[in-house]
Every structure is written in C-alpha cells, then in structure tokens.
Scaffold this motif. Structure first.
Motif, mmCIF file in Angstrom:
data_model
loop_
_atom_site.group_PDB
_atom_site.id
_atom_site.type_symbol
_atom_site.label_atom_id
_atom_site.label_comp_id
_atom_site.label_asym_id
_atom_site.label_seq_id
_atom_site.Cartn_x
_atom_site.Cartn_y
_atom_site.Cartn_z
ATOM 1 N N ILE A 148 0.857 -1.183 0.000
ATOM 2 C CA ILE A 148 0.000 0.000 0.000
ATOM 3 C C ILE A 148 0.890 1.229 0.000
ATOM 4 O O ILE A 148 1.921 1.250 0.686
ATOM 5 N N LEU A 174 -9.238 -5.498 2.764
ATOM 6 C CA LEU A 174 -8.676 -5.066 1.488
ATOM 7 C C LEU A 174 -7.798 -6.155 0.871
ATOM 8 O O LEU A 174 -7.922 -6.482 -0.307
ATOM 9 N N LEU A 178 -7.556 -9.308 -2.875
ATOM 10 C CA LEU A 178 -6.486 -9.102 -3.848
ATOM 11 C C LEU A 178 -5.627 -10.344 -3.981
ATOM 12 O O LEU A 178 -5.639 -11.220 -3.118
ATOM 13 N N ILE A 184 -2.315 -1.849 -3.149
ATOM 14 C CA ILE A 184 -3.549 -1.179 -2.741
ATOM 15 C C ILE A 184 -3.401 0.311 -2.998
ATOM 16 O O ILE A 184 -2.531 0.972 -2.419
ATOM 17 N N LEU A 188 -8.708 2.353 -4.551
ATOM 18 C CA LEU A 188 -9.284 1.123 -4.025
ATOM 19 C C LEU A 188 -9.789 1.334 -2.594
ATOM 20 O O LEU A 188 -10.868 0.861 -2.230
#
Length: 323
Positions: A148, A174, A178, A184, A188
C-alpha cells in the motif's frame, strides 16, 4: 524454530489490541508445539503468596503447561520475588507469557526481567501521530502479503479512524480481495471505505481551512443527516489547524520529510499544507483554534443544537483567514 518452553515472553506497551493479538499468537505457538498443553490465564493483582509457584509447577495431567499473566504492573511484591526466582531457574516444560500495560508502574520489575537471558520482549506501543498510524497500516498490509502506498494508507486512517482493531480489520478486508503481492491504491481504499463518517470530518476541515465555506457547510449538513458525531468534525478541524500552527512555527530549511516528522503529518500532505498556510497568520490561527475549542465544548456539553454549533464554528474559522 526455538521452543517456547523454558522461556518467558514479555509483552509491554499501551496498545491493548496489539498486546491481545501478540498474546494470542504466543499461546497459539505454544499449543501448536504441545497440543495437550494446559494454558492458565490469570491477572497479576489477585495473586496470593505461593500461588505463582503453583502456576509455574509441572502439570499432573500433561507433559507441558503454560501461564499467561496479565496486568503485570499490579503484581504484589511477594509475587514479584517469586516470579524473579522462577526466571532465574525456569522449568523446561513450562511456557510463560507476561503482559505489562506500559507506564512507570512496575518498572523496577521490568528492568530486572529484561536482564534475564530467558526473557524476550515485544513492545506494543500505540501510534502517536497521524503519520505513525499510516506507517502502521503500511506495515500491517505488508505482513498480510500486499503493498500500500503512503497516501492510500493515510486515507484509510482518515476513513476508518485511529482504532487499531478497526484498521487491522480494514487492512485484512482489502488484502483478502487481492492477489498475493498486489498493490492497494487510494482509489481502491475509496471504493471500500470512501463513505465512512470520519472521512467527512477531514473533508469538512480541509474545506473550512481553504475558505470553501459553501462546500464545508454542505458537507456539515450531510454529516448531520447521516448522524455523524459532531465531535468527529471538531476534532478533525482542531487537528488541521494545529498542524498548520506547527508548520508556521517550524525551523527554516527543513525538508518535507523533516517537516512531516516535526508536525506529525504524512510527508505527502506538506505541500498542500504550505498552500493552505498562505491564507493564515499566527493571530488568525490562534483565533480559529479558540473557536474550534469552544465548539468542541458546546457539542460535548450537549448543546441544544450541535449542528448549529458546528456551522457557527465553520463560519468563525473561515472568517479568520487572510483575504
């Protein structure tokens, strides 16, 4: 992997959720190594003389046992002496997990435990600044097998808030959607959490500080209709103004990452904050912070019309900007 038996794991720090999670992982390691292990969990404050010796003695019903002792800071003096005696000669068939909630209470005992070779410590401190929460999210996502970026992590903190349990759940949600190693993005995070109430608080704060009164009032009214707690809005605006005040008083010559550390904000926000600061002087910031403090008292004190207190705050703060 080294055995957990014959060792003492010391968990210290004020992050309750992280302490709970670390303790649960430790117990899982113990029971994975010895499935028939008996695990006893007790609080330190209620231990009577001699009781600790019984809890750290071999079990009659299994080859191995474990003790989880919480609230170590409240361990009575007699039991402290018993614990230190056990640490000096631990049983190879017993695993011990000690949990201390942080602070100065019981520091003398901690200092002695840290000197023992059989003691390993895990520190679980609560993040302090917004940027620290973003860094925690970054690490959490990486440990879950994804990536991220800094802006997306900061947005997630703004969207979910600064409760680590909620942030961990959001990160897990999250990553679960994936592929391993996926990235990320901010978009998103917005897709999953963009409607959260806390984001509105920061959006209202930014609009107010920027002087976009129509936007700030529109979103404040949306927040009222959505039953957003007014204190979330006052807190967001107070945070934004105090960050600007820190930026205003920062030493000259600092780079963006150094300024971020000084202010306690993510580095990517520094440019936007510099832009905002052009419309503010020290007197205006002081008056605006005072107006927010009054609004915070009003909404926390059960003002007859909290929504009016928030709108009055927005107008008062925006009025303090330089023209």
């Amino acid at each position: 992997m080294a055995s957990a038996f014959g060792k003492i794991l010391l968990i210290t720090g004020n992050a309750e959720f992280l302490a709970e999670r670390t303790r649960a992982k430790a117990v899982k390691v113990v029971t994975s190594e010895q499935p028939d292990c008996e695990v006893a969990t007790t609080t330190a404050s209620g231990l009577q003389p001699g009781e600790l010796a019984g809890l750290t003695s071999p079990s009659l019903f299994s080859d191995a046992s474990a003790l989880v002792l919480t609230e170590l800071q409240d361990l009575p003096d007699v039991a402290q002496a018993e614990l230190l005696a056990y640490v000096a000669a631990p049983s190879p068939d017993i695993a011990v997990v000690l949990v201390h909630s942080g602070g100065q209470k019981g520091k003398g005992l901690l200092d002695k435990l840290r000197k023992a070779a059989v003691v390993s410590e895990v520190k679980v401190e609560q993040p302090k600044y917004e940027r620290d929460y973003a860094r925690w999210v970054f690490t959490e996502v990486r440990e879950l097998g994804a990536r991220i970026d800094e802006q997306a992590a900061a947005y997630l903190v703004a969207a979910v808030g600064q409760d680590l349990r909620a942030l961990a759940g959001a990160a897990d949600q999250l990553v679960a959607n994936l592929e391993q190693g996926a990235h990320i993005s901010t978009s998103l995070v917005q897709q999953y959490f963009g409607g959260r109430a806390d984001v509105r608080g920061y959006e209202i704060a930014d609009a107010t500080i920027d002087g976009r009164i129509d936007v700030a009032l529109e979103q404040a009214r949306w927040a009222e209709s959505a039953k957003v707690a007014p204190v979330l809005i006052t807190t967001a605006l107070a945070t934004g103004l105090r960050s600007l005040a820190k930026l205003s008083g920062a030493p000259d010559g600092l780079r963006d990452n150094e300024l971020a550390a000084h202010i306690g904000a993510p580095p990517f926000k520094i440019r936007a904050m510099r832009q905002q600061l052009r419309s503010w002087d020290a007197a205006g910031l002081a008056a605006a912070i005072s107006a927010v403090a009054q609004a915070d008292l009003d909404v926390k004190g059960g003002a007859a019309d909290p929504a009016f207190a928030v709108e009055r705050m927005v107008l008062a703060v925006a009025a303090r900007r330089r023209r």
